[in-house]
Design a protein around this motif. Sequence first.
Motif, PDB file in Angstrom:
ATOM      1  N   VAL A 103       0.849  -1.194   0.000  1.00 29.77           N
ATOM      2  CA  VAL A 103       0.000   0.000   0.000  1.00 29.77           C
ATOM      3  C   VAL A 103       0.884   1.243   0.000  1.00 29.77           C
ATOM      4  CG1 VAL A 103      -1.701   1.346   1.277  1.00 29.77           C
ATOM      5  CG2 VAL A 103      -1.924  -1.137   1.147  1.00 29.77           C
ATOM      6  N   LYS A 104       1.928   1.238   0.828  1.00 30.67           N
ATOM      7  CA  LYS A 104       2.861   2.364   0.873  1.00 30.67           C
ATOM      8  C   LYS A 104       3.553   2.544  -0.477  1.00 30.67           C
ATOM      9  CE  LYS A 104       6.910   4.164   3.319  1.00 30.67           C
ATOM     10  NZ  LYS A 104       7.644   4.454   2.073  1.00 30.67           N
ATOM     11  N   ALA A 105       3.938   1.424  -1.095  1.00 26.52           N
ATOM     12  CA  ALA A 105       4.607   1.496  -2.397  1.00 26.52           C
ATOM     13  C   ALA A 105       3.695   2.114  -3.450  1.00 26.52           C
ATOM     14  CB  ALA A 105       5.044   0.096  -2.827  1.00 26.52           C
ATOM     15  N   VAL A 106       2.403   1.783  -3.383  1.00 28.79           N
ATOM     16  CA  VAL A 106       1.442   2.361  -4.333  1.00 28.79           C
ATOM     17  C   VAL A 106       1.317   3.861  -4.103  1.00 28.79           C
ATOM     18  CG1 VAL A 106      -0.996   2.440  -4.975  1.00 28.79           C
ATOM     19  CG2 VAL A 106       0.143   0.241  -4.692  1.00 28.79           C
ATOM     20  N   ARG A 107       1.203   4.268  -2.832  1.00 29.30           N
ATOM     21  CA  ARG A 107       1.101   5.703  -2.522  1.00 29.30           C
ATOM     22  C   ARG A 107       2.310   6.461  -3.068  1.00 29.30           C
ATOM     23  NH1 ARG A 107      -0.950   4.341   2.953  1.00 29.30           N
ATOM     24  NH2 ARG A 107      -3.113   5.061   3.116  1.00 29.30           N
ATOM     25  N   ASP A 108       3.487   5.877  -2.884  1.00 28.70           N
ATOM     26  CA  ASP A 108       4.712   6.557  -3.309  1.00 28.70           C
ATOM     27  C   ASP A 108       4.877   6.569  -4.821  1.00 28.70           C
ATOM     28  OD1 ASP A 108       5.292   6.947  -0.648  1.00 28.70           O
ATOM     29  OD2 ASP A 108       6.682   5.251  -0.494  1.00 28.70           O
ATOM     30  N   ALA A 109       4.348   5.543  -5.490  1.00 30.73           N
ATOM     31  CA  ALA A 109       4.599   5.379  -6.925  1.00 30.73           C
ATOM     32  C   ALA A 109       3.669   6.203  -7.802  1.00 30.73           C
ATOM     33  CB  ALA A 109       4.479   3.903  -7.306  1.00 30.73           C
ATOM     34  N   VAL A 110       2.483   6.533  -7.285  1.00 32.69           N
ATOM     35  CA  VAL A 110       1.491   7.228  -8.115  1.00 32.69           C
ATOM     36  C   VAL A 110       1.350   8.669  -7.624  1.00 32.69           C
ATOM     37  CG1 VAL A 110      -0.858   7.196  -8.997  1.00 32.69           C
ATOM     38  CG2 VAL A 110       0.273   5.044  -8.424  1.00 32.69           C
ATOM     39  N   PRO A 111       1.880   9.652  -8.360  1.00 33.80           N
ATOM     40  CA  PRO A 111       1.799  11.055  -7.934  1.00 33.80           C
ATOM     41  C   PRO A 111       0.345  11.526  -7.847  1.00 33.80           C
ATOM     42  CG  PRO A 111       3.364  10.779  -9.744  1.00 33.80           C
ATOM     43  CD  PRO A 111       2.591   9.502  -9.633  1.00 33.80           C
ATOM     44  N   ILE A 112       0.007  12.180  -6.759  1.00 31.39           N
ATOM     45  CA  ILE A 112      -1.380  12.599  -6.565  1.00 31.39           C
ATOM     46  C   ILE A 112      -1.808  13.616  -7.610  1.00 31.39           C
ATOM     47  CG2 ILE A 112      -0.822  14.447  -4.911  1.00 31.39           C
ATOM     48  CD1 ILE A 112      -3.452  13.665  -3.447  1.00 31.39           C
ATOM     49  N   ASP A 113      -0.896  14.485  -8.058  1.00 37.52           N
ATOM     50  CA  ASP A 113      -1.287  15.478  -9.051  1.00 37.52           C
ATOM     51  C   ASP A 113      -1.612  14.833 -10.388  1.00 37.52           C
ATOM     52  OD1 ASP A 113       1.482  14.922  -8.835  1.00 37.52           O
ATOM     53  OD2 ASP A 113       1.960  16.534 -10.205  1.00 37.52           O
ATOM     54  N   GLY A 154       4.406  25.523  -3.988  1.00 33.17           N
ATOM     55  CA  GLY A 154       4.517  24.137  -4.428  1.00 33.17           C
ATOM     56  C   GLY A 154       3.197  23.425  -4.568  1.00 33.17           C
ATOM     57  N   ASN A 155       2.090  24.126  -4.275  1.00 32.57           N
ATOM     58  CA  ASN A 155       0.764  23.521  -4.362  1.00 32.57           C
ATOM     59  C   ASN A 155       0.108  23.816  -5.711  1.00 32.57           C
ATOM     60  OD1 ASN A 155       1.101  22.619  -1.787  1.00 32.57           O
ATOM     61  ND2 ASN A 155      -0.442  23.924  -0.860  1.00 32.57           N
ATOM     62  N   LEU A 156      -0.935  23.040  -6.022  1.00 34.61           N
ATOM     63  CA  LEU A 156      -1.734  23.232  -7.215  1.00 34.61           C
ATOM     64  C   LEU A 156      -3.182  23.453  -6.795  1.00 34.61           C
ATOM     65  CD1 LEU A 156      -0.235  20.246  -9.234  1.00 34.61           C
ATOM     66  CD2 LEU A 156       0.326  22.658  -9.561  1.00 34.61           C
ATOM     67  N   LYS A 157      -3.962  24.137  -7.623  1.00 38.46           N
ATOM     68  CA  LYS A 157      -5.360  24.394  -7.263  1.00 38.46           C
ATOM     69  C   LYS A 157      -6.270  24.127  -8.448  1.00 38.46           C
ATOM     70  CE  LYS A 157      -5.236  29.339  -8.411  1.00 38.46           C
ATOM     71  NZ  LYS A 157      -5.414  30.704  -7.896  1.00 38.46           N
ATOM     72  N   GLY A 158      -7.541  23.868  -8.136  1.00 29.38           N
ATOM     73  CA  GLY A 158      -8.547  23.628  -9.156  1.00 29.38           C
ATOM     74  C   GLY A 158      -9.928  23.737  -8.552  1.00 29.38           C
ATOM     75  N   LEU A 159     -10.951  23.586  -9.396  1.00 27.60           N
ATOM     76  CA  LEU A 159     -12.330  23.588  -8.909  1.00 27.60           C
ATOM     77  C   LEU A 159     -12.637  22.246  -8.262  1.00 27.60           C
ATOM     78  CD1 LEU A 159     -14.205  25.359 -11.835  1.00 27.60           C
ATOM     79  CD2 LEU A 159     -13.681  26.298  -9.586  1.00 27.60           C
ATOM     80  N   CYS A 160     -13.169  22.272  -7.079  1.00 27.84           N
ATOM     81  CA  CYS A 160     -13.400  21.045  -6.314  1.00 27.84           C
ATOM     82  C   CYS A 160     -14.391  20.123  -7.026  1.00 27.84           C
ATOM     83  CB  CYS A 160     -13.923  21.388  -4.925  1.00 27.84           C
ATOM     84  SG  CYS A 160     -14.222  19.928  -3.893  1.00 27.84           S
ATOM     85  N   PHE A 174      -9.874  24.088  -4.040  1.00 29.60           N
ATOM     86  CA  PHE A 174      -9.355  22.726  -3.938  1.00 29.60           C
ATOM     87  C   PHE A 174      -7.853  22.770  -4.210  1.00 29.60           C
ATOM     88  CE2 PHE A 174      -8.220  18.648  -5.785  1.00 29.60           C
ATOM     89  CZ  PHE A 174      -8.902  17.726  -5.005  1.00 29.60           C
ATOM     90  N   GLN A 175      -7.050  22.292  -3.253  1.00 34.84           N
ATOM     91  CA  GLN A 175      -5.596  22.354  -3.416  1.00 34.84           C
ATOM     92  C   GLN A 175      -4.976  20.966  -3.309  1.00 34.84           C
ATOM     93  OE1 GLN A 175      -3.169  25.325  -1.822  1.00 34.84           O
ATOM     94  NE2 GLN A 175      -4.646  26.974  -2.077  1.00 34.84           N
ATOM     95  N   VAL A 176      -3.909  20.786  -4.071  1.00 32.11           N
ATOM     96  CA  VAL A 176      -3.157  19.532  -4.090  1.00 32.11           C
ATOM     97  C   VAL A 176      -1.706  19.840  -3.764  1.00 32.11           C
ATOM     98  CG1 VAL A 176      -2.349  17.626  -5.528  1.00 32.11           C
ATOM     99  CG2 VAL A 176      -4.682  18.469  -5.792  1.00 32.11           C
ATOM    100  N   SER A 177      -1.129  19.056  -2.868  1.00 29.00           N
ATOM    101  CA  SER A 177       0.289  19.190  -2.530  1.00 29.00           C
ATOM    102  C   SER A 177       1.022  17.950  -3.035  1.00 29.00           C
ATOM    103  CB  SER A 177       0.470  19.323  -1.013  1.00 29.00           C
ATOM    104  OG  SER A 177       1.854  19.308  -0.682  1.00 29.00           O
ATOM    105  N   PRO A 178       1.670  18.035  -4.208  1.00 26.19           N
ATOM    106  CA  PRO A 178       2.382  16.865  -4.744  1.00 26.19           C
ATOM    107  C   PRO A 178       3.477  16.351  -3.817  1.00 26.19           C
ATOM    108  CG  PRO A 178       2.096  18.541  -6.447  1.00 26.19           C
ATOM    109  CD  PRO A 178       1.714  19.172  -5.144  1.00 26.19           C
ATOM    110  N   SER A 179       4.175  17.255  -3.137  1.00 25.93           N
ATOM    111  CA  SER A 179       5.284  16.823  -2.284  1.00 25.93           C
ATOM    112  C   SER A 179       4.815  16.015  -1.089  1.00 25.93           C
ATOM    113  CB  SER A 179       6.076  18.043  -1.803  1.00 25.93           C
ATOM    114  OG  SER A 179       5.276  18.881  -0.984  1.00 25.93           O
ATOM    115  N   VAL A 229      -1.833  21.030   3.749  1.00 26.07           N
ATOM    116  CA  VAL A 229      -1.820  21.553   2.374  1.00 26.07           C
ATOM    117  C   VAL A 229      -1.797  23.082   2.346  1.00 26.07           C
ATOM    118  CG1 VAL A 229      -3.231  21.732   0.280  1.00 26.07           C
ATOM    119  CG2 VAL A 229      -2.914  19.524   1.378  1.00 26.07           C
ATOM    120  N   GLU A 230      -2.354  23.727   3.350  1.00 26.80           N
ATOM    121  CA  GLU A 230      -2.495  25.187   3.355  1.00 26.80           C
ATOM    122  C   GLU A 230      -1.134  25.877   3.283  1.00 26.80           C
ATOM    123  OE1 GLU A 230      -5.629  27.094   5.893  1.00 26.80           O
ATOM    124  OE2 GLU A 230      -3.858  27.925   6.887  1.00 26.80           O
ATOM    125  N   VAL A 231      -1.057  26.943   2.492  1.00 25.57           N
ATOM    126  CA  VAL A 231       0.198  27.686   2.351  1.00 25.57           C
ATOM    127  C   VAL A 231       0.466  28.486   3.620  1.00 25.57           C
ATOM    128  CG1 VAL A 231       0.037  27.849  -0.151  1.00 25.57           C
ATOM    129  CG2 VAL A 231      -0.978  29.631   1.257  1.00 25.57           C
TER     130      VAL A 231
END
Length: 638
Positions: A10-20, A35-41, A51-56, A565-567
């Motif tokens: 499960v951890k390997a899957v989380r690490d391997a697939v970028p959320i963005d 470093g965050n991304l935003k979009g319409l929720c 709606f914000q995404v933190s890839p890191s 996630v908040e800046v």
Amino acid sequence: MAGRINDDDVKAVRDAVPIDAVVSEYLQLRNAGGGNLKGLCPFHDEKSPSFQVSPSKGLFHCFGCQEGGDTIAFVMKIDHLQFSEVVERLAAQAGITLRYEEGGYNPSHQRGERIRLVEAHKAAAQFYVEQLDGPEAEIGRKFLAERGFDQAAAGHFGVGYSPAGWDHLTRYLRGKGFSDKELIASGISQDGRRGPIDRFRGRLMWPISDTAGDIVGFGARKLRDDDNGPKYLNTPETAIYKKSQVLYGIDLAKKDIAKASRAVVVEGYTDVMACHLAGITTAIATCGTAFGGDHIKILRRLLMDNGSARVIFTFDGDAAGQKAALRAFEDDQKFAAETYIAIAPDNMDPCDLRLAKGDEAVRDLVEPRTPLFEFALRQIVGRYDLETPAGRAAALDEAAPVVAKIKTGSVQREVAVQLAGFVGILDQEYVVHRVNQLAQWARGRGDQRGPARSSSRAGAQHQQAQPSAAASGPSGPALNLRSPAHRTERELLKLALQKPALVSPAFDAYGTDEFTAPPYAAVRECIAQVGGAELGVAETREYLVQVLDATPNETVRKLVTELAVEVFHGKSIDEAYAGEHLVKVRLRAVDRRIDDVQGSLARLGSNVAPDHLAAAQNEVWVLQQYAQSLRSSGADAL
């Protein structure tokens, strides 16, 4: 018994697939800073992206509706899947072989329902494609050729053919390990007198995919005169196919829709093919239903719904097309995008237009276009005799309420002036006043049904100011971000979650009582349960996963994702910034303790025991010295 997926996998899957990368399959993301991304929720209706995404960190959070979590939580929520189904899907994308505990791995039993149904559709689509090359499918190939589609075009869109026999596909999929129950549930097969039979027989087949690219249904076109069924037959409603929530071609068009901020809505499968082949790669179509609210939500997420976004409808000019356009106009105000309608000469659809006049004519179709509101109003007004006062009055009676629905005041006035011209009423201000009266009356009627909804941006700000005020949340006063104490505590928790190296190990010595807001104290407790911020120094992402797992309820979990996630408010997020907030939180806690002790002594007065008085006075003196040290030496005094 279904086996449990190994934790390391499960951890390997989380690490391997970028959320963005995953989120971008469903909505357009733009830079949000830090470093965050935003979009319409995708989980609630909004016009300003909260709606914000933190890839890191591998996390997402919506500051409007408070949904948040990691990649797995996002897919679970948006596709209504179980945890194991999501892990299996993401593992397949990443090429990770999962290990199962408590009984081993049995694919046919351990895959979730959605994954099995999607796999059945994928196998069926391949079967149909292969059948298109056979002798029986000559009629289908001829149909395509007559409409200007060669073999390459059919292959690009995955067009296939369903054999005319009763159960060719059903038997094929049984051989692939699918049960009769799964085939019925998928809508690929249906009950017959002696068991399941193919739902689609002797038809040209178009695979229908969701936004993520999974095939979830089919559109089937009648080819033979002896076929007594409808001209087009679609997959019935299933667990994975909801006709009001799918758009044909969205998997092919979504990236260009996001890039160009433009979508072209056509009426059929061949129209989508014609547009794409002509270079209009933003074309999509509904699947056997009218364009409605759920379709708008899909497009808005891709368009980011900014002022320059455009949605162009290419309905036929016949009565049915006009009716469809008017129906689309009813939902027009759900877009921030500008909406238009384009009607080809001689009322040809894009497929016929391409065949008759070539690709350039299709491209030209969507350029000189008419605003949808203008088309709708002209259609209404055109039904009346405008040469007579009674006809003009009746036209205004029907058209004015339509204009009154326009929410933006300046736009509403402009359209009202245009309506006056359409109807032939010289007194423009009379029409403007009439429309304004209707709008006010509609708002007043809405108020009687209940309090008016705040704008999405105001709502988002309210939610952000009170992220944990839900009844199920920690008890205590709601968060107030105007409070200096709450702002500082919030910033310190953000540091502990996002930049643990800056506050560790000092932060781990802070007690939950040093956080005045109960929701913040609950987050501090979660961090403590996993071993403190020091745990995140080496691996922030895994640390955040553990903190999320330690949350006692959904309210605290959402607050953790929000804080993660908040800046930050500061310009330079460094040791000095971290030290400043560590000192402020500790200093306020010390000052509160001094006030508590002195207040207790004051209430007791002369009734206090001598030894208790001496101990209390000594504690106050020590605390005052510590407070002075914090004020003069800052973080060095911690």
